[in-house]
Design an enzyme around this catalytic site. Structure first.
Site, PDB file in Angstrom:
ATOM      1  N   GLY A 325       0.812  -1.213   0.000  1.00 49.96           N
ATOM      2  CA  GLY A 325       0.000   0.000   0.000  1.00 49.96           C
ATOM      3  C   GLY A 325       0.844   1.260   0.000  1.00 49.96           C
ATOM      4  N   SER A 326       0.315   2.308   0.606  1.00 53.69           N
ATOM      5  CA  SER A 326       0.863   3.659   0.417  1.00 53.69           C
ATOM      6  C   SER A 326       2.237   3.905   1.020  1.00 53.69           C
ATOM      7  CB  SER A 326      -0.118   4.692   0.968  1.00 53.69           C
ATOM      8  OG  SER A 326      -1.305   4.682   0.194  1.00 53.69           O
TER       9      SER A 326
END
Length: 712
Positions: A325-326
């Site tokens: 993810g981020s």
């Protein structure tokens, strides 16, 4: 007188014939035996058996000298895993088991045996007597189930002192993990092998973690004794004896700091109980050297009792690949800046972007309107990252993923590390990797990537090994320079914006008196049927942070998968681990730097008089506590040579019976030392310092399996 003529049928003739025949038979037997003796004397064999060797074997005794498995230590010299022996008691019932002069070696007084054993085993007198009185009279011996197993040496000696006829013990090696739930998957397990050795015993084999990775080094080499003796069992000339000393396994030293590890375990347990995630990972790393100072996961298990081991066998820190993810946007921003494809003042429309036939949205689907690229990272804008990937081009972006070490094992000394994978065939795949989807990584790869930001562009390998055989000075292992120093500084500033700008997603990670730089992450989870799961909690939430931002010393990375009771935001939940853990590490460093000139190298006080040992340690600025009332020191914890800070407590075990010290005011770390020294489980409740103990001061510890201590 008329003479009678002898015939063939007359008795006299028959006797003469029989006599001659008997003489011939005896002579034939004599010839056979004489020939046999001559053959045996000439060849030294009978029925293919070498009589010389057989006779030699009768008067010699072979004994295996067991090697000790190496001990695993933390960075402070505390024992994390060590060998010990466990004993199982059994009773021989068969009247065939007798000694010289028909002396009984079986149980002769079952009621007496049952009464005495009930004082040492968790079984009633009646239950023990019943087990020694089986309905099948042909039973040779009986054991007492789990109640009669894993007995300590002190319990064994107490039972032996009762001189119970027919009661015997089997010895087996076992592994002691004094800290219980403590980096359990990292340290791992060593268990007895399924196959027995030549002498019927079983070796310990590492089956998980460090125990498995360094099994060959930890495993020693057994020796032997081949002693000649006479028919009475007395030893003969030493010249005829053959002795090979056992070679003990090598000790292994880890970078784990028990004080930080214990705190991390406590924080993870609290969050795990409250929010019930499917899984969690957390690792604290020295930003300058790559040393792993604390690492754990949930679910986990108690290595001492094995409770919870069935929940998960894998070390998820290295064996699990997942979409990050981020937090991977750290690499995306780094690549864009380093390749000259980042203009912070350029504006773009947030909210969503079309890539092929797929619309990619920001986590705030309405977006924030038209904003500058300088805000994309702090806001964690997926659309902004896609724009950076498209401006770089897929080849440039992929080259930076390679430079950051993804799709390649870090090489950390833990078994089963996965390489990760990359889905990168379509423009959509290339775009989604910019915000951490379509790429599989492991925890150590994420730490390694972040180290480049903390070290002016130089990427260092995570390390958990501090030496085999002896402790070594840890030097950073440089594994690349994926970005320039100027790039690292700019990315670090963007990570600060995540915490300190009013539009940053990580404002909750602020720590008083320290500047922190972080990146938050929310990764979708692939559904079994394809696509991604939906729902507010069906994500892998994460945070990767560096502190202090102006002089990086630590990197802390935490992941949490699918909290089942998500009563707070993901950032709030993770901050309950990140903030206190990072603050503890930073304060520990500040204190260590202040006390660096006052560090004490612990001397050996073994075999010294108790008062002399206490005096020497007190003069060195250390506290002491006695376990026992004897006049000589036989063990000490921490071990000699350990580098410790002033005013730390050193535990001294004396000869004679073990006795319980007054633990009032002791820290949790001191109590773990007590467990390590005595092998007795110390059950700790509460937090702070000890104020209540279940066993009175100077109470006998021999035979005690657990001591409870309350902290406040």
């Amino acid at each position: 007188m008329k003479l009678v003529k002898k015939t063939r049928k007359s008795p006299q003739w028959n006797r003469r014939v029989f006599g001659r025949l008997l003489v011939l038979i005896i002579a034939a037997i004599f010839v056979v035996f004489a020939g046999r003796f001559i053959y045996i004397a000439a060849t030294g064999q009978i029925a293919g058996v070498d009589l010389t060797k057989r006779s030699h074997k009768k008067y010699e005794e072979d004994t295996v000298v067991r090697a000790q498995r190496g001990t695993i230590y933390d960075s402070l010299g505390n024992v994390l895993a060590q060998d010990t022996n466990a004993y199982s008691v059994y009773a021989v019932l068969s009247h065939d088991y007798v000694g010289t002069n028909k002396k009984p070696l079986y149980v002769t007084n079952k009621k007496k045996v049952a009464k005495i054993l009930s004082q040492y085993l968790p079984l009633s007198e009646a239950k023990i007597y019943k087990q020694m009185t089986p309905t099948n009279q042909a039973v040779y011996q009986v054991e007492f189930g789990s109640a009669g197993q894993n007995l300590s040496l002190s319990i064994k000696r107490k039972i032996e002192a009762q001189k119970l006829t027919g009661i015997y013990f089997k010895e087996s090696p076992t592994r002691l993990y004094p800290n219980g739930t403590f980096a359990s998957h990292v340290i791992g397990l060593a268990q007895t092998s399924k196959s027995a050795t030549a002498d019927g015993s079983q070796d310990l084999v590492g089956v998980m973690g460090i125990e498995k990775y360094f099994n060959q080094q930890l495993t020693g080499e057994d020796g032997y004794k081949n002693l000649m003796q006479d028919s009475y069992g007395y030893a003969l000339s030493q010249k005829q004896n053959k002795v090979k000393a056992a070679k003990n396994g090598q000790d292994v030293y880890l970078t784990i700091d028990s004080r930080l590890q214990s705190y991390l375990e406590s924080l993870l347990t609290t969050v795990n109980k409250k929010y019930k995630p499917v899984s969690m990972n957390a690792v604290l790393m020295n930003a300058k050297t790559g040393e792993i100072l604390a690492a754990s996961q949930r679910p986990t298990f108690n290595a001492s009792t094995k409770k919870g081991i069935g929940d998960i066998w894998r070390d998820t820190l290295v064996e699990d690949g997942y979409e990050p993810g981020s937090v991977l946007k750290i690499a995306t921003l780094s690549a864009a800046i380093d390749s000259g494809n980042y203009n912070p003042n350029e504006y773009y429309k947030s909210g969503s972007v079309q890539v092929g036939d797929k619309k990619i949205s920001d986590w705030q689907t309405s977006g924030w309107g038209t904003i500058p690229l300088s805000q994309a990272f702090a806001r964690s804008s997926n659309v902004g990252m896609v724009k950076l990937e498209q401006e770089m081009g897929s080849d440039v972006w992929k080259s930076y993923l390679t430079k950051f070490g993804f799709m390649k094992k870090t090489g950390i000394e833990l078994p089963g590390e996965v390489s990760g994978s990359l889905q990168y065939t379509r423009p959509l795949d290339q775009a989604t990797t910019s915000f951490g989807q379509g790429i599989n990584v492991n925890v150590m790869q994420m730490l390694q990537m972040t180290s480049a930001i903390a070290n002016n562009g130089t990427m260092i390998q995570p390390q958990i090994l501090a030496g085999v055989g002896k402790r070594k000075t840890i030097e950073p292992i440089k594994v690349g320079q994926p970005i320039k120093a100027s790039t690292a500084k700019e990315v670090l500033q963007n990570m600060e914006d995540v915490v300190y700008q009013d539009y940053g997603t990580g404002q909750v990670y602020q720590i008083p008196n320290y500047k922190v730089a972080v990146k938050t992450g929310t990764a979708q989870i692939t559904a079994p049927t394809g696509g991604y799961l939906t729902g507010a909690n069906n994500y892998i939430f994460s945070v990767g942070g560096i502190a202090p931002a102006d002089d990086p010393k630590y990197i802390l990375y935490i992941t949490m998968k699918q909290p089942q009771q998500m009563t707070d935001s993901a950032e709030t939940i993770l901050s309950q681990i990140f903030n206190p853990m990072m603050q503890r590490a930073l304060e520990y460093t500040k204190k260590a730097e202040k006390d660096k000139q006052q560090q004490v190298k612990l001397p050996s006080v073994l075999t010294k008089a108790t008062k002399t040992a206490q005096s020497e340690l007190t003069e060195a600025g250390l506290k002491t506590a006695l376990v026992g009332s004897g006049n000589l020191v036989v063990q000490q914890v921490p071990s000699a040579g350990s580098i410790i800070l002033p005013n730390q407590r050193v535990l001294l075990m004396t000869n004679g019976a073990m006795t319980m010290p007054d633990v009032t005011g002791w820290s949790k770390n001191d109590l773990l030392k007590l467990s390590q020294l005595t092998g007795i489980q110390v059950e700790i409740k509460g937090s702070g310092y000890a104020y209540q103990q279940s066993l009175a001061t100077n109470g006998l510890l021999d035979g005690v399996k657990k001591v409870k201590v309350q902290l406040k």
